[in-house]
Every structure is written in structure tokens, then in C-alpha cells.
Design an enzyme around this catalytic site. Structure first.
Site, short mmCIF file in Angstrom:
data_model
loop_
_atom_site.label_atom_id
_atom_site.label_comp_id
_atom_site.label_asym_id
_atom_site.label_seq_id
_atom_site.Cartn_x
_atom_site.Cartn_y
_atom_site.Cartn_z
N LYS A 1 -89.87 -76.03 -97.33
CA LYS A 1 -89.90 -77.47 -96.92
C LYS A 1 -90.79 -78.45 -97.40
O LYS A 1 -91.82 -77.98 -97.75
CB LYS A 1 -90.35 -77.31 -95.42
CG LYS A 1 -89.58 -78.10 -94.38
CD LYS A 1 -90.20 -77.78 -92.88
CE LYS A 1 -89.39 -78.41 -91.99
NZ LYS A 1 -88.22 -78.63 -91.79
N GLU B 1 -87.55 -68.56 -91.50
CA GLU B 1 -86.52 -68.55 -90.94
C GLU B 1 -85.48 -68.33 -91.78
O GLU B 1 -85.23 -68.98 -92.96
CB GLU B 1 -86.22 -70.04 -90.42
CG GLU B 1 -85.16 -70.14 -89.44
CD GLU B 1 -84.98 -71.73 -88.88
OE1 GLU B 1 -85.20 -71.82 -87.66
OE2 GLU B 1 -84.58 -72.58 -89.64
P1 0O2 Z 1 -84.60 -79.21 -92.11
O1 0O2 Z 1 -84.66 -80.40 -92.82
O2 0O2 Z 1 -83.42 -78.43 -92.20
O3 0O2 Z 1 -85.68 -78.06 -92.41
P2 0O2 Z 1 -85.95 -78.31 -83.62
O4 0O2 Z 1 -87.20 -79.35 -83.95
O5 0O2 Z 1 -85.97 -78.05 -82.22
O6 0O2 Z 1 -84.61 -78.95 -84.31
P3 0O2 Z 1 -87.17 -75.83 -84.19
O7 0O2 Z 1 -87.64 -75.78 -82.90
O8 0O2 Z 1 -87.99 -75.49 -85.38
O9 0O2 Z 1 -86.35 -76.99 -84.49
O10 0O2 Z 1 -85.97 -74.78 -84.28
P4 0O2 Z 1 -84.44 -74.77 -84.37
O11 0O2 Z 1 -83.86 -75.88 -83.63
O12 0O2 Z 1 -84.30 -73.50 -84.01
O13 0O2 Z 1 -84.16 -74.74 -85.85
C1 0O2 Z 1 -84.89 -75.78 -86.75
C2 0O2 Z 1 -83.68 -75.63 -88.00
O14 0O2 Z 1 -82.41 -75.59 -87.86
C3 0O2 Z 1 -83.77 -77.41 -88.52
O15 0O2 Z 1 -84.77 -77.43 -89.33
C4 0O2 Z 1 -82.63 -77.31 -89.13
O16 0O2 Z 1 -82.63 -76.94 -90.36
C5 0O2 Z 1 -81.78 -76.52 -88.35
N1 0O2 Z 1 -81.16 -77.47 -87.05
C6 0O2 Z 1 -81.29 -77.19 -85.77
N2 0O2 Z 1 -80.70 -78.02 -85.14
C7 0O2 Z 1 -79.90 -78.56 -85.88
C8 0O2 Z 1 -79.04 -79.88 -85.69
O17 0O2 Z 1 -78.50 -80.21 -84.79
N3 0O2 Z 1 -78.11 -80.41 -87.09
C9 0O2 Z 1 -78.49 -79.86 -87.93
N4 0O2 Z 1 -77.91 -80.13 -89.13
N5 0O2 Z 1 -79.68 -78.90 -88.32
C10 0O2 Z 1 -80.16 -78.23 -87.29
P5 0O2 Z 1 -85.53 -79.04 -89.38
O18 0O2 Z 1 -86.81 -78.77 -89.74
O19 0O2 Z 1 -85.07 -79.80 -88.05
O20 0O2 Z 1 -84.70 -79.42 -90.66
#
Ligand code: 0O2
Length: 281
Positions: free
Chosen positions: A64, A158
Site C-alpha cells: 500500500k 491480506e
Molecule cells: P486498496 O486501495 O485496495 O488497498 P474497509 O475500510 O472496511 O473497506 P477493511 O476494514 O480494512 O476495509 O477491510 P475489508 O473491507 O475487509 O477489505 C479491505 C480491502 O478490500 C480494501 O482495501 C479493498 O482492496 C477491498 N475492498 C473492500 N470493500 C471494497 C469495495 O466495496 N470495493 C472495492 N473495489 N474494493 C473493496 P482498501 O484499503 O479500501 O483499498
């Protein structure tokens, strides 16, 4: 003038220190991503060498960006000193599968490594529990040790497992979210949910012809291998066999190239191998 340049120097030195710190901070994560992707790619390679269908189509990895880490920390109100413990996806690996049926196989491959070279902390099934955005994917959060100059360091990473269709949707939606700074207009959100349903239906449709596709891919692979072996044999024979023999071999190959069955190609390969043995090639 002196003061100003001193000030500038100080600022640029500060920027540099911050840059170096980020670099240092992210270095073990880069190592983790490199190791994990390599390990998974080797498994893919092994499937191929054994002539087996591989449930993984593509393995990708990324660390990231600092801006993205800070943005996530700000949104989730994570203090800087807790980033390491609380942001789980600084090291991210993505396994893309052709079919939904491949996903449980990849999950098993990873679960088998639990307490071997990684520790599974949590699994999130966004395929069964699709997110309101339409996002579908299977996430496995792991603790992964990397060996650094300073000793062993445990990191969070992850692993996202999804199909090509799920990935197509997620990548497109991610770009739109980035463009609109996370505030997608309602109409666009609705259309994205619609697209996610279309991707879900595509996965289901592809599943119905999965066996045929798998058979075709295996058939093409065997055929390519046979053609490569035949070409090698012909090349080896050129300098020793007679012109008539080589013309005959070429004629048979041209006749089989497009429409020849695997058995016919195997027969040609066996004849050429026998000829090569006679000529001592
Ligand atoms: P990037 O740029 O891909 O690293 P949250 O803040 O709740 O979305 P959390 O709690 O860390 O995230 O965990 P989650 O939801 O299990 O998963 C995080 C990652 O899953 C995200 O990282 C995305 O890569 C992917 N993801 C989750 N929800 C979505 C969504 O609705 N759309 C897309 N396209 N990807 C999703 P980041 O850091 O958000 O983004």
C-alpha cells in the site's frame, strides 16, 4: 538569504527523513509481498509441470502507498504508532481464479499452510456476504514472519481471492471511487450494483461450462507440447535424415497442425523419435 536557504535545507532534510522512514517501514512489507507471491507462483508452476488444472489464474501483490495508509488511518482514527497492528492490508496479495469453484481450492491451499509459514488470523467471506457496494471477494488476514537484518518480524498481510469477473468489477469500482474521492453519485452506485450482479451471473454461467473449458485448456496444452516436441525432433533430424524422409515428416506435420487429433500427433512424434534413435540424434 542564508536564513531562507537554511530553512529550505531544514525542510528538505525533514522531508528526506520522512521519506527514508517510510521506505524503512515498508521494506519488510515489500519482502512479505515478494515472498508470498513467489510461493504461490511456485505452486502454480508445480500444477503446470504436473499437467494438472491450476485453481489460480494469476497471483498479484502490492504494498500500500504511504498516502493510502495515512488516509485509511485517518478514516479509521488509527494513531500512527498503531498503524502496523491495525492496518491489515499494507501487504496485499491477490489470487485471481477463473471459476468460483476454484476459490475454495485456493482457500484450502492457504489453510494448509496455517502454522507452517503463516498464521491465519481471520477470514472474511464477501462472496457469501456481498458488500452493499456489490463487492465480492474472499479475504484471508494472516500474520507472516519475515527475516530482516534486525531479526524476525511478524507482519499482517491480506490475501484476496476472487474470480476474474469479481476482479474486473472491483478494479473498475476502485478507480471510480478514487476519482470521486469515495463519494460516488447515487446513480453511479446503482449502476455499479447492477454491474456486480452481471459479474455474479457471468460467474454462474461460466460455471455451467467449466468442465468443457477445463478440458479445452488441457487439450490445447497437450497439443502445444506435442507440436513443440515434434518440431524439436524435426530440427534434430534435418542434418542427418534424407530429403525424402524430411519432406514426408513435414507433410504429415502440416496435415495435422490444425485439425490433427492428439493420437495422430502422438503417432507422428513416436515415428520421429524412432527415426532419431536410428540416426543416433
Ligand atoms: P486498496 O486501495 O485496495 O488497498 P474497509 O475500510 O472496511 O473497506 P477493511 O476494514 O480494512 O476495509 O477491510 P475489508 O473491507 O475487509 O477489505 C479491505 C480491502 O478490500 C480494501 O482495501 C479493498 O482492496 C477491498 N475492498 C473492500 N470493500 C471494497 C469495495 O466495496 N470495493 C472495492 N473495489 N474494493 C473493496 P482498501 O484499503 O479500501 O483499498
Amino acid at each position: 538569504m542564508t536564513l531562507l536557504s537554511n530553512q529550505k535545507e531544514k525542510e528538505s532534510a525533514k522531508e528526506e527523513v520522512e521519506l527514508v522512514n517510510w521506505k524503512e517501514f515498508l521494506y519488510p512489507y515489500e519482502q512479505a509481498v515478494a515472498e508470498l507471491t513467489l510461493k504461490l507462483r511456485y505452486i502454480m508452476e508445480e500444477y503446470k509441470r504436473l499437467g494438472l488444472y491450476c485453481p489460480m489464474d494469476t497471483v498479484l501483490g502490492r504494498v500500500k502507498q504511504p498516502s493510502s495508509i495515512l488516509e485509511k488511518a485517518r478514516k479509521k482514527q488509527i494513531p500512527e504508532e498503531k498503524i502496523e497492528e491495525e492496518i491489515e492490508d499494507i501487504a496485499g496479495v491477490r489470487v485471481i481464479c477463473q471459476f468460483v469453484e476454484d476459490i475454495p481450492k485456493v482457500i484450502s491451499l492457504i489453510r494448509r499452510r496455517n502454522h507452517q509459514d503463516l498464521i491465519i488470523l481471520e477470514e472474511r467471506d464477501y462472496i457469501k456476504n456481498t458488500k452493499p457496494s456489490g463487492y465480492r471477494s474472499y479475504h484471508i488476514i494472516i500474520r507472516y514472519p519475515v527475516q530482516t537484518v534486525a531479526g524476525s518480524k511478524d507482519l499482517l498481510a491480506e490475501i484476496q481471492i476472487r474470480t476474474l469477473a469479481m476482479n474486473f468489477w472491483a478494479v473498475a469500482e476502485h478507480s471510480l471511487k478514487y476519482k470521486y474521492h469515495g463519494q460516488l453519485p447515487q446513480e453511479l452506485q446503482d449502476r455499479l450494483v447492477h454491474c456486480a450482479e452481471a459479474a455474479f451471473n457471468l460467474d454462474n454461467e461460466m460455471s455451467t461450462i467449466r468442465n468443457e473449458i477445463m478440458y479445452a485448456q488441457r487439450y490445447n496444452k497437450i497439443k502445444d507440447g506435442l507440436l513443440a516436441d515434434i518440431l524439436d525432433l524435426i530440427q534434430g533430424l534435418y542434418s542427418v535424415a534424407s530429403l525424402e524422409e524430411m519432406e514426408e515428416a513435414n507433410k504429415r506435420l502440416v496435415g495435422l497442425w490444425e485439425t490433427g487429433s492428439l493420437d495422430e500427433l502422438k503417432e507422428l512424434k513416436a515415428d520421429l523419435a524412432q527415426m532419431a534413435q536410428v540416426y543416433g540424434v
